[in-house]
Motif scaffolding. Sequence first.
Motif, mmCIF file in Angstrom:
data_model
loop_
_atom_site.group_PDB
_atom_site.id
_atom_site.type_symbol
_atom_site.label_atom_id
_atom_site.label_comp_id
_atom_site.label_asym_id
_atom_site.label_seq_id
_atom_site.Cartn_x
_atom_site.Cartn_y
_atom_site.Cartn_z
ATOM 1 N N ASP A 1 0.826 -1.213 0.000
ATOM 2 C CA ASP A 1 0.000 0.000 0.000
ATOM 3 C C ASP A 1 0.857 1.260 0.000
ATOM 4 N N LEU A 2 1.966 1.228 0.745
ATOM 5 C CA LEU A 2 2.831 2.406 0.837
ATOM 6 C C LEU A 2 3.498 2.693 -0.504
ATOM 7 N N THR A 3 4.058 1.677 -1.128
ATOM 8 C CA THR A 3 4.767 1.893 -2.386
ATOM 9 C C THR A 3 3.806 2.179 -3.540
ATOM 10 N N ALA A 4 2.570 1.727 -3.419
ATOM 11 C CA ALA A 4 1.581 2.018 -4.466
ATOM 12 C C ALA A 4 1.249 3.504 -4.548
ATOM 13 N N ARG B 1 1.215 13.092 2.552
ATOM 14 C CA ARG B 1 0.066 13.100 3.470
ATOM 15 C C ARG B 1 -0.653 11.750 3.453
ATOM 16 N N ARG B 2 -0.820 11.190 2.262
ATOM 17 C CA ARG B 2 -1.453 9.865 2.172
ATOM 18 C C ARG B 2 -0.631 8.827 2.919
ATOM 19 N N ALA B 3 0.690 8.910 2.795
ATOM 20 C CA ALA B 3 1.560 7.959 3.479
ATOM 21 C C ALA B 3 1.435 8.085 4.992
ATOM 22 N N SER B 4 1.365 9.305 5.508
ATOM 23 C CA SER B 4 1.244 9.487 6.957
ATOM 24 C C SER B 4 -0.059 8.895 7.475
ATOM 25 N N THR B 5 -1.125 9.025 6.705
ATOM 26 C CA THR B 5 -2.412 8.423 7.101
ATOM 27 C C THR B 5 -2.313 6.904 7.110
ATOM 28 N N LEU B 6 -1.630 6.357 6.117
ATOM 29 C CA LEU B 6 -1.438 4.909 6.055
ATOM 30 C C LEU B 6 -0.632 4.424 7.258
ATOM 31 N N VAL B 7 0.405 5.159 7.634
ATOM 32 C CA VAL B 7 1.209 4.796 8.801
ATOM 33 C C VAL B 7 0.371 4.870 10.071
ATOM 34 N N ALA B 8 -0.431 5.906 10.206
ATOM 35 C CA ALA B 8 -1.284 6.031 11.394
ATOM 36 C C ALA B 8 -2.237 4.846 11.511
ATOM 37 N N ILE C 1 11.190 10.134 -7.435
ATOM 38 C CA ILE C 1 11.506 9.444 -8.687
ATOM 39 C C ILE C 1 11.275 7.935 -8.607
ATOM 40 N N ALA C 2 10.890 7.418 -7.432
ATOM 41 C CA ALA C 2 10.699 5.964 -7.301
ATOM 42 C C ALA C 2 9.692 5.678 -6.193
ATOM 43 N N GLU C 3 9.486 4.400 -5.925
ATOM 44 C CA GLU C 3 8.498 3.975 -4.942
ATOM 45 C C GLU C 3 9.001 4.043 -3.501
#
Length: 444
Positions: free
Chosen positions: A27-30, A42-49, A241-243
Amino acid sequence: MDDLSPAVREAFARTWVDDRPWAFLTDLTAIGDRMAGGPGDRRASTLVADAFTDAGVRRVEFDPFEMARWTRGDTTLDLTAPDERRFEAVALPYAPPATVSGPLVDVGYGTPSEIDAADVDGALVVASTTTPAGGRFVHRMEKFNYAIGAGAVGFVFVNHVPGQLPPTGALRYDEEAAAPAVGVSAETGSWLTDYAARGGEATLAVGAETTPGESRNVEGRVGPDTDRELLLCAHFDAHDIAEGALDNGCGIAVVVTAARLLAEMDLALGVRVVGVGAEELGLTGSEHLADRLDLDRVAAVVNVDGAGRFRDLVAHSHTSEATAAVATRVGNETRHPVDIEPEPHPFSDQWPFVRAGVPALQLRSESGERGRGWGHTHADTRDKVDDRNVREHGMLTALIVRELAATAADGEIPRLDDELAAAFRDADFETGMKAAGIWPDGWE
């Protein structure tokens, strides 16, 4: 580890086959672009939470902070003499919008002594991403800033790993740099060093923007509510530039895995678990965290930056004999060797704490090759990850944190002393750190 309860042993057994670390990493790399200050961040921080909450971390919350957001524009690198050619190049974060021209000057590895030996005034300096064997690894920021300070007008960072992979990486900590810089592939670098030997000249043009931005840390707790605490952290941002699977998707996945186990344990101290934002653009999230916390209450820091990528765990102890002893003890008792590297360095999220005297471990993993490998290139993708390493390192991290908590509760982790500056000098950091503007004022 004979004192682990049956419930905790069952939790470790579940971790051995748990598919949640891989699902989280997927999910994070997507998300794709997780550059700090942008929507992916911001999306990544929500996923981590959400992952922290699912792991049993209590009181999960966001802690926003201001930072300098850098946005990439168009970049060109044109050879103008003796031939006319255009090469693929990737701007390095915090490069200013600028166009510069000059002779190409190859400075080899880009160490200060090599730059001093060359005439770089008015030049576009060409330097490798790696450093000579036998010494410490010289960071990109040291090379760039020293070259610009010596009069270079631009900087070309050549990947030593083949595969048409131009590297990226920030030039300063949370501020725009004084000159443009780009990364180029090993194959392009071969041409540039050849042209440099023939008196080649080039024009470098970078389009970019540095504006006020915001990122955020994700914080929660496991273990008891005690006056003193440990800090377990990993950054979740990545270059655009990458995932960012290896750097640092694996690291934050290790922390989530460890937190799930720690939530089942009877710990001697409470643990603050933090997903850190904006590491790649200057340790901004960890600087904000260190400024906000009462560091007298932080017994030790475990920063997971690079663990989970490869088979064997490495612990940077940053001169702390006590944290090194804990990591060694856990490695010996589990028969999972942990390689200890005692030398300090200022290039990951433990630095704001180490600088203030807080004992620390940075956990990473060893590929056997010198340098970042796929990291900071287009190739840092999920297919490079073996999630068995993530799960194993999550288990080892949990055991290290548990042992650190017990050791700290007994008062056996001394603060880093006045010899820290001497350790950095002994490791030959002073010149490069001063060039990069990160040598502490109090160390003069």
